[in-house]
Design an enzyme around this catalytic site. Structure first.
Site, PDB file in Angstrom:
ATOM      1  N   ASP A  93       9.945 -18.880  68.730  1.00 23.00           N
ATOM      2  CA  ASP A  93      10.708 -18.984  67.494  1.00 23.00           C
ATOM      3  C   ASP A  93      11.793 -20.028  67.708  1.00 23.00           C
ATOM      4  OD1 ASP A  93      12.519 -18.549  65.391  1.00 23.00           O
ATOM      5  OD2 ASP A  93      11.958 -16.436  65.257  1.00 23.00           O
ATOM      6  N   LEU A  94      11.815 -21.004  66.821  1.00 25.34           N
ATOM      7  CA  LEU A  94      12.795 -22.089  66.998  1.00 25.34           C
ATOM      8  C   LEU A  94      14.233 -21.583  66.906  1.00 25.34           C
ATOM      9  CD1 LEU A  94      11.356 -25.147  65.011  1.00 25.34           C
ATOM     10  CD2 LEU A  94      11.138 -24.602  67.428  1.00 25.34           C
ATOM     11  N   PHE A 102       6.367 -28.863  62.425  1.00 21.67           N
ATOM     12  CA  PHE A 102       5.831 -28.306  61.169  1.00 21.67           C
ATOM     13  C   PHE A 102       6.560 -27.028  60.748  1.00 21.67           C
ATOM     14  CE2 PHE A 102       1.973 -29.855  63.470  1.00 21.67           C
ATOM     15  CZ  PHE A 102       1.504 -30.780  62.563  1.00 21.67           C
ATOM     16  N   LYS A 118       8.264 -22.319  53.164  1.00 18.69           N
ATOM     17  CA  LYS A 118       7.925 -23.327  52.152  1.00 18.69           C
ATOM     18  C   LYS A 118       7.661 -22.805  50.738  1.00 18.69           C
ATOM     19  CE  LYS A 118       3.102 -24.194  52.042  1.00 18.69           C
ATOM     20  NZ  LYS A 118       2.884 -23.222  51.011  1.00 18.69           N
ATOM     21  N   SER A 164       8.604 -33.284  52.442  1.00 15.64           N
ATOM     22  CA  SER A 164       7.842 -32.880  51.266  1.00 15.64           C
ATOM     23  C   SER A 164       8.202 -33.761  50.081  1.00 15.64           C
ATOM     24  CB  SER A 164       8.189 -31.426  50.938  1.00 15.64           C
ATOM     25  OG  SER A 164       7.779 -31.096  49.634  1.00 15.64           O
ATOM     26  N   TYR A 166      14.678 -24.433  48.889  1.00 11.81           N
ATOM     27  CA  TYR A 166      13.654 -24.978  49.793  1.00 11.81           C
ATOM     28  C   TYR A 166      13.773 -26.505  49.846  1.00 11.81           C
ATOM     29  CZ  TYR A 166       9.175 -27.109  50.828  1.00 11.81           C
ATOM     30  OH  TYR A 166       8.203 -27.948  51.315  1.00 11.81           O
ATOM     31  N   LYS A 197      14.852 -29.379  52.918  1.00 10.39           N
ATOM     32  CA  LYS A 197      14.103 -30.587  53.320  1.00 10.39           C
ATOM     33  C   LYS A 197      14.984 -31.823  53.197  1.00 10.39           C
ATOM     34  CE  LYS A 197      10.078 -28.821  54.381  1.00 10.39           C
ATOM     35  NZ  LYS A 197       9.672 -28.733  55.787  1.00 10.39           N
ATOM     36  N   TYR A 211       4.876 -34.795  52.295  1.00 10.98           N
ATOM     37  CA  TYR A 211       3.576 -34.300  51.831  1.00 10.98           C
ATOM     38  C   TYR A 211       3.610 -34.127  50.318  1.00 10.98           C
ATOM     39  CZ  TYR A 211       3.320 -32.176  56.616  1.00 10.98           C
ATOM     40  OH  TYR A 211       3.337 -31.905  57.953  1.00 10.98           O
TER      41      TYR A 211
HETATM   42  N1  UFG Z   1       0.124 -23.684  38.644  1.00  8.80           N
HETATM   43  C1  UFG Z   1      -0.486 -22.925  37.674  1.00  8.80           C
HETATM   44  N2  UFG Z   1      -0.840 -21.662  37.987  1.00  8.80           N
HETATM   45  C2  UFG Z   1      -0.612 -21.104  39.212  1.00  8.80           C
HETATM   46  C3  UFG Z   1      -0.012 -21.899  40.205  1.00  8.80           C
HETATM   47  C4  UFG Z   1       0.354 -23.183  39.892  1.00  8.80           C
HETATM   48  O1  UFG Z   1      -0.674 -23.377  36.557  1.00  8.80           O
HETATM   49  O2  UFG Z   1      -0.961 -19.928  39.433  1.00  8.80           O
HETATM   50  C5  UFG Z   1       0.502 -25.052  38.321  1.00  8.80           C
HETATM   51  C6  UFG Z   1       1.982 -25.285  38.476  1.00  8.80           C
HETATM   52  O3  UFG Z   1       2.692 -24.873  37.344  1.00  8.80           O
HETATM   53  C7  UFG Z   1       2.022 -26.782  38.772  1.00  8.80           C
HETATM   54  C8  UFG Z   1       0.714 -27.049  39.501  1.00  8.80           C
HETATM   55  O4  UFG Z   1      -0.122 -25.945  39.222  1.00  8.80           O
HETATM   56  O5  UFG Z   1       2.031 -27.484  37.559  1.00  8.80           O
HETATM   57  C9  UFG Z   1       0.890 -27.157  40.997  1.00  8.80           C
HETATM   58  O6  UFG Z   1       1.620 -26.031  41.441  1.00  8.80           O
HETATM   59  P1  UFG Z   1       1.749 -25.624  42.977  1.00  8.80           P
HETATM   60  O7  UFG Z   1       2.575 -24.385  43.028  1.00  8.80           O
HETATM   61  O8  UFG Z   1       0.421 -25.579  43.622  1.00  8.80           O
HETATM   62  O9  UFG Z   1       2.515 -26.851  43.626  1.00  8.80           O
HETATM   63  P2  UFG Z   1       3.919 -27.506  43.249  1.00  8.80           P
HETATM   64  O10 UFG Z   1       3.635 -28.907  42.834  1.00  8.80           O
HETATM   65  O11 UFG Z   1       4.704 -26.681  42.333  1.00  8.80           O
HETATM   66  O12 UFG Z   1       4.683 -27.428  44.633  1.00  8.80           O
HETATM   67  C10 UFG Z   1       4.130 -28.020  45.785  1.00  8.80           C
HETATM   68  C11 UFG Z   1       4.522 -27.197  47.004  1.00  8.80           C
HETATM   69  C12 UFG Z   1       5.989 -27.234  47.204  1.00  8.80           C
HETATM   70  C13 UFG Z   1       6.466 -28.645  47.226  1.00  8.80           C
HETATM   71  C14 UFG Z   1       6.004 -29.423  46.025  1.00  8.80           C
HETATM   72  C15 UFG Z   1       6.324 -30.876  46.216  1.00  8.80           C
HETATM   73  O13 UFG Z   1       4.098 -25.878  46.856  1.00  8.80           O
HETATM   74  O14 UFG Z   1       6.276 -26.632  48.446  1.00  8.80           O
HETATM   75  O15 UFG Z   1       4.608 -29.315  45.894  1.00  8.80           O
HETATM   76  O16 UFG Z   1       6.124 -31.583  45.054  1.00  8.80           O
HETATM   77  F1  UFG Z   1       7.807 -28.650  47.233  1.00  8.80           F
END
Ligand code: UFG
Length: 318
Positions: free
Chosen positions: A33-34, A55, A59, A99, A123, A127, A151
């Site tokens: 554990d860091l 990593f 998140k 991110s 979060y 970052k 990412y």
């Molecule tokens: N979405 C849905 N239904 C769901 C889940 C997600 O419609 O059940 C939609 C969200 O509203 C969004 C898209 O799918 O429009 C992508 O959502 P995600 O939760 O998969 O990803 P996010 O873009 O919100 O977030 C991701 C990572 C974060 C990071 C971000 C960086 O989860 O950790 O990208 O842009 F910060």
């Protein structure tokens, strides 16, 4: 998980692949554990390392809003401890998992690395702070070489179907959620927002295959060794292409042959309309470019899902 990379350089990739499962008590893996400096001391005292890929971090955006202290403690204190140990042991090359969240709600699309940075939640703030910290470490001591990898939306799985994402509880992210609908663990997908100013009204993201993402880390390591004076530099890891939620549903349906029932819901608070990467800098300076498209991402995610419908616990329902 943070990976420490020992000499000789030829073993770098081998170590990455051998260490693929942090839960495995296999050779080359030390679980710690860091936040525990004794753990770090054990790792760094054991041998000399040339570089670290860091990593380790929490998140989940929603969780960070509810429990900011967890995020500041894990992400910030863990990283400060890591820097201290690395410095004490003369290891000053780092690849850090940042991110696209550091772009917040981007004003200009595609996101370029020198776009305005902002945090939309705790979060994201961790970052952003960690990126600033990396820049400060380099300013204070130019022997530090740090690559910040931003990412975009990692999805997919290893093509073997043996390594994939296994979220605890109800998934927050789109693809793990779609996957659980496809295998019958969840009844339908809530589509958050269908009135965005996009081609089909749903939000657009830049999804990237995890294997491309992994390759991006190897390219970043190579850069650290080939350009010792690189300083502290950020690169986007995305494909440069945007896909809407409904386009992703259609792609997964095609890959799996399964119905993915959807329910149109209001927007999820805090979501941006459209986020995708400019990949020019990574292509130019890291000689890296994403190889896989949405079709392959869904194919590999479905292969993982079919083989492991209940994740790593081997079929026992969670
Ligand atoms: N979405 C849905 N239904 C769901 C889940 C997600 O419609 O059940 C939609 C969200 O509203 C969004 C898209 O799918 O429009 C992508 O959502 P995600 O939760 O998969 O990803 P996010 O873009 O919100 O977030 C991701 C990572 C974060 C990071 C971000 C960086 O989860 O950790 O990208 O842009 F910060």
């Amino acid at each position: 998980m943070s990976l420490c990379l020992p000499l000789p350089r030829a073993t770098l990739i081998e170590l990455v692949s051998r260490s693929r499962c942090a839960a495995c008590p296999s050779r080359g893996v030390f679980q710690g554990d860091l936040r525990n400096t004794d753990d770090l001391e054990k790792v760094f005292a054991a041998r000399r390392y040339d570089a670290v890929i860091h990593f380790a971090g929490l998140k989940a955006v929603g969780e960070s809003v509810a429990h900011p202290e967890m995020y500041y403690e894990n992400n910030l204190i863990g990283t400060i401890n890591l820097y201290k140990s690395m410095k004490e042991h003369g290891c000053k090359k780092l690849v850090f998992s940042s991110s696209a969240t550091v772009y917040g709600w981007p004003e200009v699309i595609p996101c370029v690395e020198d776009s305005k940075l902002q945090a939309a939640n705790p979060y994201g703030r961790t970052k952003l702070i960690l990126e600033d910290m990396a820049r400060d470490y380099h300013r204070a001591d130019t022997e530090w070489s740090i690559v910040l990898l931003r990412y975009f939306n990692p999805i997919g799985a290893h093509s073997s179907g043996e390594i994939g994402e296994d979220p605890k509880g109800i998934p927050n992210n789109l693809l793990p959620y779609i996957q659980q609908v496809a295998v019958g663990r969840l009844p339908e997908l809530n589509v958050y927002g269908h009135d965005y100013p996009t081609r089909d009204g749903t939000a657009i993201r830049d999804y990237i295959h995890v294997v491309d993402l992994a390759d991006g880390h190897i390219a970043a390591l190579k850069k650290l060794f080939d350009s010792p004076d690189i300083g502290c530099v950020a690169y986007n890891l995305g494909t440069g292409r945007g896909t809407s939620v409904l386009e992703m549903v259609a792609a997964f349906k095609k890959a799996s042959g399964k119905e993915i029932p959807t329910k149109l819901c209001p927007r999820r608070p805090g979501d941006a309309t459209e986020v995708y990467a400019s990949t020019e800098k990574a292509e130019r300076e890291l000689a890296w470019r994403a190889q896989y498209g949405i079709e392959e991402m869904c194919r590999d995610q479905w292969n993982w899902a079919k083989k492991n419908p209940y994740g790593y616990c081997g079929g026992a329902k969670k």
